[in-house]
Design a protein around this motif. Structure first.
Motif, PDB file in Angstrom:
ATOM      1  N   GLY A   1       0.820  -1.204   0.000  1.00  0.00           N
ATOM      2  CA  GLY A   1       0.000   0.000   0.000  1.00  0.00           C
ATOM      3  C   GLY A   1       0.850   1.247   0.000  1.00  0.00           C
ATOM      4  O   GLY A   1       2.070   1.196   0.192  1.00  0.00           O
ATOM      5  N   THR A   2       0.192   2.387  -0.192  1.00  0.00           N
ATOM      6  CA  THR A   2       0.934   3.649  -0.241  1.00  0.00           C
ATOM      7  C   THR A   2       0.978   4.345   1.113  1.00  0.00           C
ATOM      8  O   THR A   2       1.810   5.208   1.333  1.00  0.00           O
ATOM      9  N   THR A   3       0.038   4.018   1.978  1.00  0.00           N
ATOM     10  CA  THR A   3      -0.086   4.549   3.346  1.00  0.00           C
ATOM     11  C   THR A   3      -0.323   6.047   3.391  1.00  0.00           C
ATOM     12  O   THR A   3      -0.172   6.658   4.445  1.00  0.00           O
ATOM     13  N   GLY A   4      -0.737   6.642   2.296  1.00  0.00           N
ATOM     14  CA  GLY A   4      -1.008   8.076   2.321  1.00  0.00           C
ATOM     15  C   GLY A   4      -1.727   8.547   1.080  1.00  0.00           C
ATOM     16  O   GLY A   4      -1.857   7.827   0.086  1.00  0.00           O
ATOM     17  N   SER A   5      -2.210   9.779   1.141  1.00  0.00           N
ATOM     18  CA  SER A   5      -2.925  10.368   0.010  1.00  0.00           C
ATOM     19  C   SER A   5      -1.937  10.845  -1.043  1.00  0.00           C
ATOM     20  O   SER A   5      -0.729  10.957  -0.798  1.00  0.00           O
TER      21      SER A   5
ATOM     22  N   LEU B   1      -1.580  13.788  -2.008  1.00  0.00           N
ATOM     23  CA  LEU B   1      -1.007  15.067  -1.617  1.00  0.00           C
ATOM     24  C   LEU B   1       0.046  14.937  -0.526  1.00  0.00           C
ATOM     25  O   LEU B   1       0.829  15.854  -0.301  1.00  0.00           O
ATOM     26  N   ALA B   2       0.057  13.793   0.141  1.00  0.00           N
ATOM     27  CA  ALA B   2       1.042  13.560   1.197  1.00  0.00           C
ATOM     28  C   ALA B   2       2.181  12.720   0.621  1.00  0.00           C
ATOM     29  O   ALA B   2       2.984  13.206  -0.167  1.00  0.00           O
ATOM     30  N   ASN B   3       2.228  11.459   0.996  1.00  0.00           N
ATOM     31  CA  ASN B   3       3.314  10.593   0.531  1.00  0.00           C
ATOM     32  C   ASN B   3       2.864   9.570  -0.504  1.00  0.00           C
ATOM     33  O   ASN B   3       3.633   8.683  -0.879  1.00  0.00           O
ATOM     34  N   GLY B   4       1.616   9.690  -0.993  1.00  0.00           N
ATOM     35  CA  GLY B   4       1.043   8.614  -1.793  1.00  0.00           C
ATOM     36  C   GLY B   4       1.107   8.787  -3.289  1.00  0.00           C
ATOM     37  O   GLY B   4       0.424   8.055  -4.023  1.00  0.00           O
ATOM     38  N   SER B   5       1.892   9.751  -3.786  1.00  0.00           N
ATOM     39  CA  SER B   5       2.048   9.887  -5.239  1.00  0.00           C
ATOM     40  C   SER B   5       3.283   9.123  -5.692  1.00  0.00           C
ATOM     41  O   SER B   5       4.409   9.541  -5.433  1.00  0.00           O
ATOM     42  N   PHE B   6       3.053   7.993  -6.351  1.00  0.00           N
ATOM     43  CA  PHE B   6       4.147   7.193  -6.881  1.00  0.00           C
ATOM     44  C   PHE B   6       4.245   7.447  -8.395  1.00  0.00           C
ATOM     45  O   PHE B   6       3.287   7.881  -9.036  1.00  0.00           O
ATOM     46  N   SER B   7       5.371   7.132  -8.943  1.00  0.00           N
ATOM     47  CA  SER B   7       5.532   7.296 -10.389  1.00  0.00           C
ATOM     48  C   SER B   7       4.525   6.447 -11.156  1.00  0.00           C
ATOM     49  O   SER B   7       4.110   6.811 -12.270  1.00  0.00           O
ATOM     50  N   GLU B   8       4.105   5.332 -10.572  1.00  0.00           N
ATOM     51  CA  GLU B   8       3.130   4.466 -11.231  1.00  0.00           C
ATOM     52  C   GLU B   8       1.772   5.154 -11.366  1.00  0.00           C
ATOM     53  O   GLU B   8       1.066   4.951 -12.351  1.00  0.00           O
ATOM     54  N   HIS B   9       1.381   5.950 -10.374  1.00  0.00           N
ATOM     55  CA  HIS B   9       0.129   6.697 -10.484  1.00  0.00           C
ATOM     56  C   HIS B   9       0.189   7.675 -11.655  1.00  0.00           C
ATOM     57  O   HIS B   9      -0.761   7.794 -12.436  1.00  0.00           O
TER      58      HIS B   9
ATOM     59  N   PRO C   1      -4.435   4.741  -4.676  1.00  0.00           N
ATOM     60  CA  PRO C   1      -4.568   3.334  -5.076  1.00  0.00           C
ATOM     61  C   PRO C   1      -3.282   2.547  -4.831  1.00  0.00           C
ATOM     62  O   PRO C   1      -2.178   3.058  -4.999  1.00  0.00           O
ATOM     63  N   THR C   2      -3.448   1.289  -4.440  1.00  0.00           N
ATOM     64  CA  THR C   2      -2.292   0.455  -4.123  1.00  0.00           C
ATOM     65  C   THR C   2      -1.477   0.151  -5.370  1.00  0.00           C
ATOM     66  O   THR C   2      -2.013   0.088  -6.489  1.00  0.00           O
ATOM     67  N   PRO C   3      -0.181  -0.068  -5.234  1.00  0.00           N
ATOM     68  CA  PRO C   3       0.673  -0.353  -6.396  1.00  0.00           C
ATOM     69  C   PRO C   3       0.214  -1.552  -7.214  1.00  0.00           C
ATOM     70  O   PRO C   3       0.287  -1.528  -8.445  1.00  0.00           O
ATOM     71  N   SER C   4      -0.269  -2.591  -6.550  1.00  0.00           N
ATOM     72  CA  SER C   4      -0.704  -3.776  -7.287  1.00  0.00           C
ATOM     73  C   SER C   4      -1.893  -3.462  -8.184  1.00  0.00           C
ATOM     74  O   SER C   4      -1.962  -3.927  -9.329  1.00  0.00           O
ATOM     75  N   VAL C   5      -2.827  -2.667  -7.674  1.00  0.00           N
ATOM     76  CA  VAL C   5      -4.001  -2.304  -8.465  1.00  0.00           C
ATOM     77  C   VAL C   5      -3.611  -1.411  -9.638  1.00  0.00           C
ATOM     78  O   VAL C   5      -4.093  -1.581 -10.760  1.00  0.00           O
ATOM     79  N   VAL C   6      -2.729  -0.463  -9.396  1.00  0.00           N
ATOM     80  CA  VAL C   6      -2.281   0.416 -10.478  1.00  0.00           C
ATOM     81  C   VAL C   6      -1.605  -0.397 -11.577  1.00  0.00           C
ATOM     82  O   VAL C   6      -1.862  -0.205 -12.774  1.00  0.00           O
TER      83      VAL C   6
END
Length: 399
Positions: free
Chosen positions: A75-79, A81-89, A275-280
């Motif tokens: 999981g990303t453990t955040g929104s 706007l916080a820590n939850g923006s991964f390159s995959e998103h 969204p979780t990395p696996s789902v993305v």
């Protein structure tokens, strides 16, 4: 007391328990394929899953999810706007925008959040929202939060929509029209050509929910707007990953650059974990398959027509035209419940829909087709409905 309003639901649940009817919340113990599983201890054909292209069980999507989990965690453990923006998103958003031929996209953790959040944000106090009376619950939830004046037009009725736009006068320029591509209960398709013409005529904006039409309609599978040739008139498209793409999550895409500003105003985006990395990862792979393998869509429609024609030949009350959603209507509650139970006992799992979830006072047995269904499975479903007639549980004239 505060909880008294739930007594009617408690009584209904008690009735279901007494009947041993597990039409709602039935537990799947094992998935054998995209179209078969063990539900409440019984092996059944899954004919109520919205798994239109069968991609939830595609090995390529499963492997993509597995690799992403190994790399990024569970999981990303955040929104965002916080820590939850991964390159995959960001990659998924770019691929969604490219797929729809627009410049901008937002991804959400669920389809409900995508639709609710977007509808709650685009219009506000002083604005107007015109929505189809049979709109999904997520749309109703969103417009209620918006603060805009909300006006319903009759289901898929452009003449009624035109009348209400005329009455708005100059306010039509501050109006958001909301329609769905395929309506989820009866499987009917919105008259988007006529709706788009009215949008242009009155200077309103148009949002289309393609949740059930992504991967189903259009030459490239982009949905009802593509099939109707009106993509240029649609300002915002929302949808979900949980149907044709076989995962979970949602999106909004738009030709308007302002969507990047809207992003930071949508509470359902700002205040929830991304969204979780696996789902993305699985969604990215599924989107690629949807784009590159139109034969899946062709097979889905072959199955849909086969089921529709078979049920119509039995004399059952189905909709006016084939669709991957084929609903059989019942006026009688007892007949609908008994029919659902016999279908299940005969190895076919469908959705039982009761008011107010159904778009009228009728009850529905809602069937949804998949590209993964075999012709033999579709024929077994038709045969199970024939058995309902033979058992006297329903007659063609009363269905």
């Amino acid at each position: 007391m505060l909880l008294d309003k739930f007594k009617e639901m408690a009584a209904f649940q008690a009735e279901l328990r007494d009947r041993k009817l597990k039409a709602f919340g039935a537990v799947t113990e094992e998935l054998l394929s995209a179209t078969e599983g063990v539900v409440e201890g019984r092996r059944v054909i899954l004919a109520g899953t919205n798994n239109y292209l069968g991609l939830s069980a595609d090995p390529r999507c499963i492997e993509a999810a597995r690799e992403a989990t190994s790399r990024w965690g569970t999981g990303t453990t955040g929104s965002r706007l916080a820590n939850g923006s991964f390159s995959e998103h960001q990659a998924l958003e770019a691929e969604l925008a490219a797929f729809f031929g627009v410049g901008h996209a937002i991804t959400f953790s669920t389809g409900y959040a995508a639709t609710m959040g977007t509808c709650a944000t685009l219009a506000g106090p002083g604005d107007v929202i015109l929505l189809d009376a049979d709109s999904h619950s997520s749309i109703y939830s969103g417009v209620k939060l918006s603060g805009a004046e909300v006006i319903r037009y009759r289901h898929s009725d452009p003449a009624d929509l035109a009348k209400r736009l005329r009455r708005l006068g100059d306010r039509a320029a501050n109006t958001l029209i909301v329609a769905e591509g395929i309506y989820s209960m009866l499987g009917d398709i919105a008259p988007l050509q006529e709706i788009a013409d009215l949008k242009r005529q009155y200077g309103a904006m148009l949002l289309v929910d393609e949740a059930h039409s992504l991967g189903v309609l259009g030459e490239r599978g982009r949905g009802a707007a593509e099939a109707a040739g009106v993509e240029d008139a649609v300002d915002f498209i929302v949808g979900t990953f949980s149907k044709s793409l076989g995962g979970i999550g949602g999106y909004c895409v738009s030709q308007h650059a302002e969507l990047e500003d809207v992003r930071y105003c949508i509470r359902a985006y700002i205040f929830t974990a991304s969204p979780t990395p696996s789902v993305v990862a699985s969604t990215r792979r599924a989107l690629q398959i949807l784009r590159d393998e139109p034969e899946l869509r062709e097979q889905l429609w072959d199955n849909a027509r086969r089921l529709y024609d078979g049920l119509k030949a039995l004399g059952l009350a189905v909709g006016p035209a084939p669709s991957p959603v084929v609903a059989v209507e019942f006026e009688d509650r007892e007949a609908a419940m008994a029919a659902w139970q016999q279908l299940f006992d005969n190895g076919v799992y469908v959705n039982l829909v009761v008011p107010p979830a159904s778009p009228s006072t009728n009850y529905l047995l809602r069937n949804s087709m998949s590209a993964a269904h075999t012709a033999e499975q579709v024929d077994r479903i038709i045969g199970a409905y024939r058995d309902l007639i033979d058992a006297g549980l329903v007659t063609p004239s009363a269905a």
